[in-house]
Scaffold this active site. Structure first.
Site, mmCIF file in Angstrom:
data_model
loop_
_atom_site.group_PDB
_atom_site.id
_atom_site.type_symbol
_atom_site.label_atom_id
_atom_site.label_comp_id
_atom_site.label_asym_id
_atom_site.label_seq_id
_atom_site.Cartn_x
_atom_site.Cartn_y
_atom_site.Cartn_z
ATOM 1 N N GLY A 55 0.854 -1.186 0.000
ATOM 2 C CA GLY A 55 0.000 0.000 0.000
ATOM 3 C C GLY A 55 0.883 1.226 0.000
ATOM 4 N N TYR A 83 3.997 -2.981 2.520
ATOM 5 C CA TYR A 83 3.255 -2.300 3.594
ATOM 6 C C TYR A 83 2.714 -3.322 4.592
ATOM 7 C CZ TYR A 83 -0.118 0.704 5.965
ATOM 8 O OH TYR A 83 -0.811 1.403 6.917
ATOM 9 N N HIS A 172 8.314 -7.488 -3.286
ATOM 10 C CA HIS A 172 7.069 -7.994 -3.885
ATOM 11 C C HIS A 172 7.281 -9.362 -4.533
ATOM 12 C CE1 HIS A 172 4.504 -4.471 -3.340
ATOM 13 N NE2 HIS A 172 5.643 -3.803 -3.358
ATOM 14 N N GLY A 228 -17.696 -12.585 -27.279
ATOM 15 C CA GLY A 228 -16.435 -12.455 -26.547
ATOM 16 C C GLY A 228 -16.307 -13.605 -25.549
ATOM 17 N N ASP A 230 -15.957 -13.733 -22.208
ATOM 18 C CA ASP A 230 -16.698 -13.730 -20.950
ATOM 19 C C ASP A 230 -18.173 -14.085 -21.136
ATOM 20 O OD1 ASP A 230 -14.284 -12.917 -20.013
ATOM 21 O OD2 ASP A 230 -14.856 -10.813 -19.749
ATOM 22 N N SER A 232 -19.506 -15.619 -23.595
ATOM 23 C CA SER A 232 -19.632 -16.977 -24.134
ATOM 24 C C SER A 232 -19.511 -18.023 -23.024
ATOM 25 C CB SER A 232 -18.556 -17.251 -25.186
ATOM 26 O OG SER A 232 -18.735 -16.393 -26.280
ATOM 27 N N LYS A 369 -9.542 -13.831 -15.710
ATOM 28 C CA LYS A 369 -9.647 -14.143 -17.141
ATOM 29 C C LYS A 369 -9.091 -15.533 -17.487
ATOM 30 C CE LYS A 369 -10.856 -12.130 -21.075
ATOM 31 N NZ LYS A 369 -12.027 -11.254 -21.205
#
Ligand code: XMP
Length: 513
Positions: A55, A83, A172, A228, A230, A232, A369
């Site tokens: 953050g 953070y 990270h 598309g 999603d 479908s 996705k």
């Protein structure tokens, strides 16, 4: 649904979705929750582990996000990132301060040394690159914690209280720049939290089908299918769950790519559902005739789309549920930004005002996705649909610059098909995220056979991106561009010049309009 859950407590970092995707990639279900979520709600999820994200704040400031210390008494392992790491230190009695110039402020790739006896680093090399981005550092580590990683500039890059299962890393692990970062996340999940790896799209399909059946009962469901990925996959899942109770309305605006409309229809012929293909090409083209301004085109298409959809919906009569292909990134991001509107995006999603229904169902609401694509494969959708690249709602209208005619669309469609075909033949599909042809409105002089021509210039566009907010143009090998160019000018009438778009986003956008 019975699967283990990891909670990702969101403190406003920029990589939060990435952390969630990494966890899911390891076969563990997770949910991103705002740090303000009441503790009781988090507890009710019965998580096997919690990850505090990064953050932008400084943990020692009164106004910064904090966490109720009670969370540390649950006996649930916690991993704090950046953070999140400082928050663990601060809350449990350590001291975090602003790093001074020559001490421990770090940004970018940093050589780091790990204690591989720590469960987080088990089985990994003792030295490697990590991605740092912090201006504060832990001056004093809380009681019970050991230092488990250091860099040349900073002695406390990672901390661990193995007995309680609390870990913190200043860097990270979720970004690719951190070597073995995803292995560290995996270690947290499997070595520390005891994950079983019970999250898979096969399992999700079964539980989601069951849950949809229970929710929908004998109700009627309506879904706007765009072709598309999603919508479908949402349609396929609902088809599997409730069959004939589902009506998919596919508004064919005549602005799809070559054969796309037929492909969508064929893909759904395997289910016994009500599939309505509203052939509205003439209508759209007549409304678009002579319109050249990009926003005007989008507006017309959006309005017309709703009108056609509404007319089809009315024929069905009573509808109980309106289904939408909303996916998890939309859910996490919703309400996040008030960024300036660059283009008024038209999505087949936002229709509710126009159709009477009881409730919205969003069967992909929890999926990323990649997971949506995986689910599509589980459901038996063909690969050309499941791995389809993003395609704008207004379709080829925003790739046909200037006024739109049936002839121009035909030209563009064929050229676009050849481009995609050559990319596939060269095996380059995986190296680019979106690639297409644009029919510019410019004509220039050429020579073909023995004669002078005065014909259109076609532009090729390909971008590489992770978020579509920024993008780089793809370095397609010259030989491939050459093959595309030769084929298009030979096979597609009215194109005598091909250019390749070498602008990134920003300053350009991905689409030309
Ligand atoms: P731009 O051109 O803004 O596009 O850089 C970013 C991404 O969004 C897609 N796009 C759209 N998608 N409706 C959509 O559903 C739209 O109106 C629309 N316009 C652009 C574009 O293809 C790219 O993936």
């Amino acid at each position: 649904m019975s699967h283990q859950t990891v909670i990702i407590l969101d403190f406003g970092g920029q990589y939060n979705q990435l952390i969630a995707r990494r966890v899911r990639e390891h076969g563990v279900y997770c949910e991103v929750k705002p740090y303000t979520t009441p503790l009781a709600d988090l507890r009710a999820i019965d998580p096997i582990g919690i990850i505090f994200t990064g953050g932008p704040n400084s943990v020692y400031l009164e106004t910064s996000p904090h966490v109720d210390p009670e969370i540390f008494t649950w006996g649930v392992p916690i991993l704090g990132i950046c953070y999140g790491c400082q928050l663990i230190a601060h809350t449990l009695g350590g001291k975090v301060t602003a790093a001074t110039e020559d001490s421990a402020r770090e940004y970018g790739k940093t050589e780091t040394y790990f204690d591989t006896k720590c469960r987080l680093f088990k089985g990994l090399p003792a030295q490697g690159i990590t991605w740092m981005s912090h201006g504060d550092y832990m001056e004093k580590v809380p009681d019970g914690f050991a230092l488990t990683a250091r860099s040349d500039a900073c002695p406390n890059v990672a901390i661990a209280d193995e007995a309680r299962g609390f870990y913190g890393v200043q860097y990270h692990p979720e970004v690719n720049h951190t070597e073995h970062g995803t292995d560290m996340i995996r270690n947290f999940l499997y070595e520390v939290c005891g994950a079983a790896g019970d999250w898979s799209m096969r399992g999700y399909k079964e539980t989601a089908v069951q849950a949809l059946r229970e929710k929908i009962g004998d109700g009627k469901v309506l879904l706007a299918l765009s072709g598309g990925v999603d919508s479908s996959v949402a349609a396929a899942l609902l088809a599997e769950a409730v069959g004939k109770q589902l009506t998919c309305v596919f508004v064919d605006h005549g602005l799809m790519r070559l054969n796309e409309g037929d492909e969508v229809e064929t893909a759904f012929s395997q289910w016994d559902i009500n599939f309505v293909r509203a052939d509205a090409e003439e209508l759209f083209l007549s409304r678009l005739a002579g319109v050249t301004e990009p926003e005007a085109k989008r507006k017309i298409i959006g309005e017309e789309f709703i009108r056609v959809f509404e007319a089809e919906a009315k024929k069905i009569g009573r509808v109980d549920y309106l289904a939408q292909g909303t996916i998890y990134p939309d859910v996490i991001e919703s309400g996040a930004g008030d960024a300036a509107v660059i283009k008024s995006h038209h999505n087949v999603g936002g229709l509710p005002d126009y159709v009477d229904f009881k409730e919205i169902v969003e069967p992909l609401r929890l999926l990323f996705k990649d997971e949506v694509r995986g689910l599509g494969r589980e459901l038996g959708l063909p690969e050309y649909l499941v791995s389809r690249q993003p395609f704008p709602g207004p379709g080829l209208a925003v790739r046909c610059i200037g006024d739109i005619t049936k002839e121009k669309l035909g030209t563009l469609r064929l050229a676009d098909f050849i481009f995609r075909d050559e990319i596939a033949k060269a095996g380059l599909e995986g190296t680019m995220d979106q690639y297409f042809a644009v029919l510019t409105n410019m004509r220039s002089v050429g020579v073909q056979g023995d004669g002078r021509t005065y014909d259109y210039t076609l532009a090729l566009r390909s971008v590489t991106t992770t978020d579509f907010m920024t993008a780089d143009w793809t370095r397609i090998p010259y030989e491939v561009l050459d093959r595309v160019s030769v084929r298009i000018v030979n096979e597609v009438p009215h194109i005598n010049r091909i250019v390749y778009d070498i602008t990134s986003k920003p300053p350009a956008t991905i689409e030309w309009e």
